[in-house]
Design a protein around this motif. Structure first.
Motif, PDB file in Angstrom:
ATOM      1  N   ALA A  23       0.785  -1.389  -0.099  1.00 20.64           N
ATOM      2  CA  ALA A  23      -0.049   0.016   0.051  1.00 20.64           C
ATOM      3  C   ALA A  23       0.827   1.297  -0.104  1.00 20.64           C
ATOM      4  CB  ALA A  23      -0.999   0.088   1.241  1.00 20.64           C
ATOM      5  N   VAL A  24       1.822   1.151   0.815  1.00 17.28           N
ATOM      6  CA  VAL A  24       2.819   2.394   0.905  1.00 17.28           C
ATOM      7  C   VAL A  24       3.589   2.663  -0.590  1.00 17.28           C
ATOM      8  CG1 VAL A  24       4.828   3.316   1.839  1.00 17.28           C
ATOM      9  CG2 VAL A  24       3.109   2.264   3.510  1.00 17.28           C
ATOM     10  N   VAL A  25       4.028   1.825  -1.016  1.00 18.24           N
ATOM     11  CA  VAL A  25       4.740   1.694  -2.384  1.00 18.24           C
ATOM     12  C   VAL A  25       3.827   2.336  -3.397  1.00 18.24           C
ATOM     13  CG1 VAL A  25       5.675   0.566  -4.347  1.00 18.24           C
ATOM     14  CG2 VAL A  25       6.331   0.029  -1.891  1.00 18.24           C
ATOM     15  N   SER A  26       2.566   2.119  -3.409  1.00 15.35           N
ATOM     16  CA  SER A  26       1.499   2.577  -4.416  1.00 15.35           C
ATOM     17  C   SER A  26       1.253   4.299  -4.245  1.00 15.35           C
ATOM     18  CB  SER A  26       0.185   2.029  -4.104  1.00 15.35           C
ATOM     19  OG  SER A  26      -0.247   2.326  -3.166  1.00 15.35           O
ATOM     20  N   THR A  27       1.755   5.018  -3.114  1.00 17.09           N
ATOM     21  CA  THR A  27       1.629   6.416  -3.022  1.00 17.09           C
ATOM     22  C   THR A  27       2.916   7.022  -2.647  1.00 17.09           C
ATOM     23  OG1 THR A  27       0.405   7.937  -1.916  1.00 17.09           O
ATOM     24  CG2 THR A  27       0.650   5.931  -0.710  1.00 17.09           C
ATOM     25  N   LEU A  28       2.722   8.433  -3.055  1.00 14.64           N
ATOM     26  CA  LEU A  28       4.053   9.335  -2.652  1.00 14.64           C
ATOM     27  C   LEU A  28       3.422  10.267  -1.586  1.00 14.64           C
ATOM     28  CD1 LEU A  28       5.994  10.449  -5.560  1.00 14.64           C
ATOM     29  CD2 LEU A  28       6.504   9.164  -3.540  1.00 14.64           C
ATOM     30  N   ASP A  29       1.902  10.187  -1.208  1.00 11.15           N
ATOM     31  CA  ASP A  29       1.755  10.902  -0.095  1.00 11.15           C
ATOM     32  C   ASP A  29       2.465  11.227   1.122  1.00 11.15           C
ATOM     33  OD1 ASP A  29      -0.178  12.858   1.188  1.00 11.15           O
ATOM     34  OD2 ASP A  29      -1.778  11.554   1.334  1.00 11.15           O
ATOM     35  N   PRO A  30       2.761  12.062   1.619  1.00 12.69           N
ATOM     36  CA  PRO A  30       3.354  12.135   2.898  1.00 12.69           C
ATOM     37  C   PRO A  30       2.872  11.821   4.098  1.00 12.69           C
ATOM     38  CG  PRO A  30       4.267  13.879   1.544  1.00 12.69           C
ATOM     39  CD  PRO A  30       2.842  13.429   0.850  1.00 12.69           C
ATOM     40  N   VAL A  31       1.457  12.174   3.988  1.00 12.43           N
ATOM     41  CA  VAL A  31       0.363  11.901   5.047  1.00 12.43           C
ATOM     42  C   VAL A  31       0.159  10.572   5.424  1.00 12.43           C
ATOM     43  CG1 VAL A  31      -1.797  12.462   6.059  1.00 12.43           C
ATOM     44  CG2 VAL A  31      -0.435  14.219   5.118  1.00 12.43           C
ATOM     45  N   ALA A  32       0.142   9.716   4.253  1.00 16.06           N
ATOM     46  CA  ALA A  32      -0.191   8.241   4.192  1.00 16.06           C
ATOM     47  C   ALA A  32       1.102   7.449   4.822  1.00 16.06           C
ATOM     48  CB  ALA A  32      -0.350   7.556   2.906  1.00 16.06           C
ATOM     49  N   SER A  33       2.199   7.882   4.496  1.00 10.72           N
ATOM     50  CA  SER A  33       3.569   7.347   4.977  1.00 10.72           C
ATOM     51  C   SER A  33       3.637   7.726   6.636  1.00 10.72           C
ATOM     52  CB  SER A  33       4.699   7.841   4.282  1.00 10.72           C
ATOM     53  OG  SER A  33       4.472   7.228   2.925  1.00 10.72           O
ATOM     54  N   LEU A  34       3.373   9.001   6.993  1.00  9.50           N
ATOM     55  CA  LEU A  34       3.177   9.384   8.163  1.00  9.50           C
ATOM     56  C   LEU A  34       2.399   8.463   9.066  1.00  9.50           C
ATOM     57  CD1 LEU A  34       3.761  13.032   8.225  1.00  9.50           C
ATOM     58  CD2 LEU A  34       5.315  11.377   9.183  1.00  9.50           C
ATOM     59  N   GLY A 224      -3.014  -5.654   9.723  1.00 11.46           N
ATOM     60  CA  GLY A 224      -1.983  -5.030   8.616  1.00 11.46           C
ATOM     61  C   GLY A 224      -3.020  -4.627   7.527  1.00 11.46           C
ATOM     62  N   LEU A 225      -3.977  -5.499   7.266  1.00 16.14           N
ATOM     63  CA  LEU A 225      -4.917  -4.990   6.173  1.00 16.14           C
ATOM     64  C   LEU A 225      -5.653  -3.693   6.377  1.00 16.14           C
ATOM     65  CD1 LEU A 225      -6.600  -5.775   3.621  1.00 16.14           C
ATOM     66  CD2 LEU A 225      -8.195  -6.965   5.018  1.00 16.14           C
ATOM     67  N   ALA A 226      -5.947  -3.341   7.858  1.00 23.43           N
ATOM     68  CA  ALA A 226      -6.524  -2.327   8.092  1.00 23.43           C
ATOM     69  C   ALA A 226      -5.668  -1.213   7.907  1.00 23.43           C
ATOM     70  CB  ALA A 226      -6.965  -2.221   9.733  1.00 23.43           C
ATOM     71  N   LEU A 227      -4.475  -1.131   8.285  1.00 26.43           N
ATOM     72  CA  LEU A 227      -3.549  -0.098   8.107  1.00 26.43           C
ATOM     73  C   LEU A 227      -3.237   0.230   6.637  1.00 26.43           C
ATOM     74  CD1 LEU A 227      -1.605   1.953   9.595  1.00 26.43           C
ATOM     75  CD2 LEU A 227       0.153   0.256   9.499  1.00 26.43           C
ATOM     76  N   ALA A 228      -3.164  -0.831   5.658  1.00 25.98           N
ATOM     77  CA  ALA A 228      -3.117  -0.741   4.330  1.00 25.98           C
ATOM     78  C   ALA A 228      -4.448  -0.060   3.507  1.00 25.98           C
ATOM     79  CB  ALA A 228      -2.902  -2.076   3.459  1.00 25.98           C
ATOM     80  N   MET A 229      -5.481  -0.346   4.259  1.00 24.27           N
ATOM     81  CA  MET A 229      -6.665   0.315   3.759  1.00 24.27           C
ATOM     82  C   MET A 229      -6.774   1.784   4.056  1.00 24.27           C
ATOM     83  SD  MET A 229      -9.730  -2.685   4.430  1.00 24.27           S
ATOM     84  CE  MET A 229     -10.812  -1.399   3.869  1.00 24.27           C
ATOM     85  N   VAL A 230      -6.189   2.080   5.178  1.00 28.05           N
ATOM     86  CA  VAL A 230      -6.098   3.523   5.586  1.00 28.05           C
ATOM     87  C   VAL A 230      -5.059   4.201   4.856  1.00 28.05           C
ATOM     88  CG1 VAL A 230      -5.272   5.113   7.231  1.00 28.05           C
ATOM     89  CG2 VAL A 230      -6.511   3.164   8.146  1.00 28.05           C
ATOM     90  N   VAL A 231      -4.042   3.804   4.229  1.00 25.81           N
ATOM     91  CA  VAL A 231      -3.059   4.421   3.350  1.00 25.81           C
ATOM     92  C   VAL A 231      -3.585   4.510   1.976  1.00 25.81           C
ATOM     93  CG1 VAL A 231      -1.039   3.798   2.063  1.00 25.81           C
ATOM     94  CG2 VAL A 231      -1.110   3.481   4.468  1.00 25.81           C
ATOM     95  N   ILE A 232      -4.443   3.493   1.569  1.00 27.05           N
ATOM     96  CA  ILE A 232      -5.134   3.592   0.160  1.00 27.05           C
ATOM     97  C   ILE A 232      -6.104   4.608   0.427  1.00 27.05           C
ATOM     98  CG2 ILE A 232      -6.349   2.227  -1.297  1.00 27.05           C
ATOM     99  CD1 ILE A 232      -3.697   1.465  -1.407  1.00 27.05           C
ATOM    100  N   LEU A 233      -6.933   4.785   1.325  1.00 26.70           N
ATOM    101  CA  LEU A 233      -8.225   5.860   1.557  1.00 26.70           C
ATOM    102  C   LEU A 233      -7.432   7.267   1.467  1.00 26.70           C
ATOM    103  CD1 LEU A 233     -10.628   3.972   4.183  1.00 26.70           C
ATOM    104  CD2 LEU A 233     -10.938   4.267   1.512  1.00 26.70           C
ATOM    105  N   LEU A 234      -6.522   7.473   2.221  1.00 25.00           N
ATOM    106  CA  LEU A 234      -5.777   8.665   2.267  1.00 25.00           C
ATOM    107  C   LEU A 234      -5.122   9.007   0.836  1.00 25.00           C
ATOM    108  CD1 LEU A 234      -3.583   8.401   5.831  1.00 25.00           C
ATOM    109  CD2 LEU A 234      -5.538   9.769   4.898  1.00 25.00           C
ATOM    110  N   LYS A 235      -4.604   8.228   0.095  1.00 22.82           N
ATOM    111  CA  LYS A 235      -4.184   8.202  -1.234  1.00 22.82           C
ATOM    112  C   LYS A 235      -5.162   8.812  -1.989  1.00 22.82           C
ATOM    113  CE  LYS A 235      -2.596   5.564  -5.173  1.00 22.82           C
ATOM    114  NZ  LYS A 235      -2.459   4.616  -5.774  1.00 22.82           N
ATOM    115  N   PHE A 236      -6.620   8.142  -2.038  1.00 24.87           N
ATOM    116  CA  PHE A 236      -7.605   8.451  -3.159  1.00 24.87           C
ATOM    117  C   PHE A 236      -8.245   9.878  -2.561  1.00 24.87           C
ATOM    118  CE2 PHE A 236      -7.180   4.518  -4.414  1.00 24.87           C
ATOM    119  CZ  PHE A 236      -7.040   4.522  -5.733  1.00 24.87           C
TER     120      PHE A 236
END
Length: 239
Positions: A23-34, A224-236
């Motif tokens: 999930a992290v690799v799919s985005t460059l959003d600093p907020v998602a990584s943070l 892990g799945l929940a955290l990945a979904m949070v990253v994807i949601l923040l990305k979109f």
């Protein structure tokens, strides 16, 4: 190590880390990584890995992220939004892509570091064979590699000391080449010894320790799945 996360199944931890990393690799959003970095730091007491250990073992990742940040600030694309303006550095602009690349590297490296710091190599080999039906030859080879990995740091230090004692310049690349040669020789001796003791995978093997995948292990995967979904949601949500 007897912490809650250390007692969980190795495959569950690896799968959870893989979900977060993908999930992290799919985005460059600093907020998602943070969000990933913050969540893992909050959960750090469950791993038994202290901040001191995290710093001693993880400083190369931090140094790499800092290098990527500085390089992108100085030479990166100028079409990215500005997130900070540093007047004390001659009016230097810090753009979103610089923070995104640096934080993404930290968010990618931290899950793997935490997971492997809490996995016993023997548990990993048993879990690979029991749950993923991996060949015992591959699982035992992975076990041997993980057992020998901590020796590389000591071997590197001994090679440098030996070269200094001989009056030879202990350069980084020459020392790494010597370490590579020593690792190959050690691997050949280990492979020969394992084959002589019947670890060639010719016969069917049984597992000495019973490995079960229970609900606490499923909880790790769900986290892990929940955290990945949070990253994807923040990305979109931020596009």
């Amino acid at each position: 190590m007897s912490t809650w996360l250390a007692r969980r199944d190795a495959i569950a931890k690896l799968f959870a880390a893989l979900l977060v990393t993908a999930a992290v690799v799919s985005t460059l959003d600093p907020v998602a990584s943070l969000s990933v970095i913050g969540a893992l730091l909050v959960l750090l007491p469950l791993t038994g890995v202290g901040l001191g250990t995290l710093w001693r073992r993880g400083w190369p990742i931090l140094a790499s992220a800092a290098g990527i940040f500085v390089f992108t600030v100085l030479f990166g694309a100028r079409d990215s939004p500005v997130v900070a303006h540093l007047d004390w550095l001659g009016g230097l602009d810090v753009r979103q892509n610089a923070a995104g690349y640096a934080l993404r590297l930290l968010a990618v490296g931290l899950p793997g570091f935490v997971v492997f710091a809490t996995i016993d190599p023997t548990d990993l080999a048993d879990s690979l064979v029991a749950h993923l039906r991996v060949s015992p030859r591959f699982a035992i080879g992975a076990l041997a590699a993980l057992r020998l990995a901590p020796l590389l740091a000591d071997e590197y230090r001994l090679i440098r000391l030996a070269r200094r004692a001989r009056g030879t310049r202990a350069g980084v690349f020459s020392t790494l080449f010597g370490l590579l040669v020593a690792a190959i020789r050690r691997g050949i001796r280990l492979a020969t010894a394992m084959e002589a003791r019947g670890f060639d995978g010719g016969d069917s093997r049984t597992i000495a320790r019973d490995t079960r995948f229970g609900w606490p292990d499923a909880l790790v995967v769900a986290a892990g799945l929940a955290l990945a979904m949070v990253v994807i949601l923040l990305k979109f949500a931020r596009t």
